[in-house]
Design a protein around this motif. Sequence first.
Motif, PDB file in Angstrom:
ATOM      1  N   GLN A  70      37.175  51.462  41.018  1.00 24.19           N
ATOM      2  CA  GLN A  70      37.243  50.029  40.757  1.00 24.19           C
ATOM      3  C   GLN A  70      38.157  49.776  39.570  1.00 24.19           C
ATOM      4  OE1 GLN A  70      33.578  47.685  41.455  1.00 24.19           O
ATOM      5  NE2 GLN A  70      32.539  49.658  41.357  1.00 24.19           N
ATOM      6  N   TYR A  71      38.867  48.636  39.602  1.00 25.74           N
ATOM      7  CA  TYR A  71      39.846  48.281  38.584  1.00 25.74           C
ATOM      8  C   TYR A  71      39.619  46.852  38.139  1.00 25.74           C
ATOM      9  CZ  TYR A  71      41.939  52.558  40.163  1.00 25.74           C
ATOM     10  OH  TYR A  71      42.113  53.880  40.474  1.00 25.74           O
ATOM     11  N   GLU A  72      40.012  46.554  36.906  1.00 27.32           N
ATOM     12  CA  GLU A  72      39.826  45.220  36.358  1.00 27.32           C
ATOM     13  C   GLU A  72      41.099  44.757  35.673  1.00 27.32           C
ATOM     14  OE1 GLU A  72      36.498  45.299  33.729  1.00 27.32           O
ATOM     15  OE2 GLU A  72      35.020  45.310  35.373  1.00 27.32           O
ATOM     16  N   GLY A  73      41.315  43.432  35.697  1.00 22.84           N
ATOM     17  CA  GLY A  73      42.404  42.860  34.922  1.00 22.84           C
ATOM     18  C   GLY A  73      42.087  42.948  33.441  1.00 22.84           C
ATOM     19  N   LEU A  74      43.132  42.941  32.620  1.00 22.63           N
ATOM     20  CA  LEU A  74      42.967  43.138  31.179  1.00 22.63           C
ATOM     21  C   LEU A  74      43.255  41.850  30.427  1.00 22.63           C
ATOM     22  CD1 LEU A  74      44.564  46.671  30.913  1.00 22.63           C
ATOM     23  CD2 LEU A  74      42.144  46.085  30.907  1.00 22.63           C
TER      24      LEU A  74
ATOM     25  N   ASP B  10      47.598  41.711  42.626  1.00 20.76           N
ATOM     26  CA  ASP B  10      46.668  41.059  41.705  1.00 20.76           C
ATOM     27  C   ASP B  10      45.705  40.216  42.525  1.00 20.76           C
ATOM     28  OD1 ASP B  10      45.732  39.512  39.264  1.00 20.76           O
ATOM     29  OD2 ASP B  10      47.439  40.554  38.380  1.00 20.76           O
ATOM     30  N   SER B  11      45.045  39.264  41.869  1.00 21.22           N
ATOM     31  CA  SER B  11      44.266  38.273  42.606  1.00 21.22           C
ATOM     32  C   SER B  11      45.232  37.240  43.192  1.00 21.22           C
ATOM     33  CB  SER B  11      43.229  37.619  41.682  1.00 21.22           C
ATOM     34  OG  SER B  11      43.843  36.943  40.608  1.00 21.22           O
ATOM     35  N   GLY B  12      44.697  36.246  43.904  1.00 17.66           N
ATOM     36  CA  GLY B  12      45.545  35.319  44.642  1.00 17.66           C
ATOM     37  C   GLY B  12      46.451  34.478  43.766  1.00 17.66           C
TER      38      GLY B  12
ATOM     39  N   CYS C 197      42.970  41.943  44.610  1.00 19.75           N
ATOM     40  CA  CYS C 197      41.864  41.747  43.667  1.00 19.75           C
ATOM     41  C   CYS C 197      41.211  40.398  43.951  1.00 19.75           C
ATOM     42  CB  CYS C 197      42.376  41.766  42.221  1.00 19.75           C
ATOM     43  SG  CYS C 197      43.399  43.200  41.800  1.00 19.75           S
ATOM     44  N   TRP C 198      39.996  40.258  43.486  1.00 21.53           N
ATOM     45  CA  TRP C 198      39.275  38.995  43.667  1.00 21.53           C
ATOM     46  C   TRP C 198      38.620  38.639  42.346  1.00 21.53           C
ATOM     47  CZ3 TRP C 198      38.263  43.700  45.741  1.00 21.53           C
ATOM     48  CH2 TRP C 198      37.099  44.358  45.316  1.00 21.53           C
TER      49      TRP C 198
ATOM     50  N   VAL D  74      38.755  40.048  36.788  1.00 19.24           N
ATOM     51  CA  VAL D  74      39.060  40.246  38.202  1.00 19.24           C
ATOM     52  C   VAL D  74      38.725  41.683  38.579  1.00 19.24           C
ATOM     53  CG1 VAL D  74      40.859  38.492  38.251  1.00 19.24           C
ATOM     54  CG2 VAL D  74      41.474  40.855  37.753  1.00 19.24           C
ATOM     55  N   ARG D  75      38.428  41.910  39.848  1.00 18.72           N
ATOM     56  CA  ARG D  75      38.019  43.221  40.325  1.00 18.72           C
ATOM     57  C   ARG D  75      38.890  43.634  41.505  1.00 18.72           C
ATOM     58  NH1 ARG D  75      33.230  45.981  40.036  1.00 18.72           N
ATOM     59  NH2 ARG D  75      33.374  45.413  37.836  1.00 18.72           N
TER      60      ARG D  75
END
Length: 444
Positions: A140-144, A180-182, A244-245, A252-253
């Motif tokens: 799993q990854y997350e935005g910073l 990335d996310s949308g 990502c969402w 974000v994940r």
Amino acid sequence: MIRTGIAALVLGLCTLLGPAQRCAAQAADEDAQPAPPAAARDAEPAARQLLVMLRLPPRHFRPDSAYGSGYGGDGTRAARRRLAEELAGAHGLKLVNAWPMPAIGVDCFVMEEAGGVPVERALAELARDPRVLWVQPVSQYEGLDGGDPLYAVQPAGRDWQLAALHRASTGRRVPVAVIDSGVDSAHPDLLGQVALRENFVDTGPDAAEAHGTAVAGIIAARSGNGVGIAGIAPDARLMALRACWERPHAPVRCNSFTLGRAINYALLHGARVINLSLSGPPDRLLQSLLDAALARGIAVVGAADPRRADGGFPASHPGVISVAAAGTGAAPGALHAPGADIPTCMPGARWALVNGSSFAAAHVSGLAALLVELRPALTPAGLRSRLSEAGAGVAAFSLNTRQEPGQQAERTGSIDACAVIGRAAGACVCPCPSTVAITAEKAP
């Protein structure tokens, strides 16, 4: 007094961005974001999932559009799926998803615990099966993101002298993949900037989300359109790849599978720069795809995680351009770029201020697009070298600023954008000492 000052700053930003548009009266941290759809909230991969790789036959290793988006005319697909179902049943798993990744010669199957067998045991057993190329957990990854700055300035406009850079390069027609996310492609500053978009989050429909929209705005917001901001590379062509969402009150994940599909798509559809404003654990699937991207001459920019000694993955992966926000600690070798108090686009024709290395990385992806326009033959290593070697020029700060060199570096980072673009263009592009003596150089 603090709240009064913040309100004044927000009012100033709204005035700056134009009375005809709505302005976000908050910084773009995750607490300020609207709750995503229920389907997107449910998209988090459970710890009971894993990825099983089966080898694609060599004859299917070709970059056609069918493989970029799913299964096409592959005569062996049914056999591989039967094998995957057999493996899943034998190990107490169920098959929940699949995607071919011809860029690295694998067919990736998502399996999930179903029969009470612990996923760790299934992982170990599948790793010993000779029919399996490899098996791994779903990372799993997350935005910073970070903080909630409220200052109505665009650091790149002032400190990188963006208007001057755009006289030499605007990133014209350089494809930049925003994984990335949308992205809100209907945003006034992003209208016409998104060349294509794909959604790789199967459990939720494509959406306009804050993190992806903010990253896209920094990279390629329209310039000179009378509203909002100017992107670092306003003539770049964005590939909005949603892997990502967004979640309420959290970063974000993303996960290995969604990111893998998006990177594979970017490889097969002509990306020259890939922006990964996220961080998580090392992952074999993603490492393989990043190696394939670098081998194809695609520059990969990753956000460095200040919480990890090595900057986190993918920033720490060899060949990836690691970027941290100026003024923050980061792994050795990371470049530093503006990452605090950054005005950028938000969904719904809004703008807000953001903070974090996610957005520093977006600055460097935009700068990479400017370089690629000027020097199309640049390799990822050559591009990284140019960005790094200009770091010494940061002491030669712009003539239009009164800050001492140390203060300038604290705010703008280790990249002298005027020197980077000036050397690539073979001409002085900014009225600053760092580029006055530039002479023409040979390509690339």
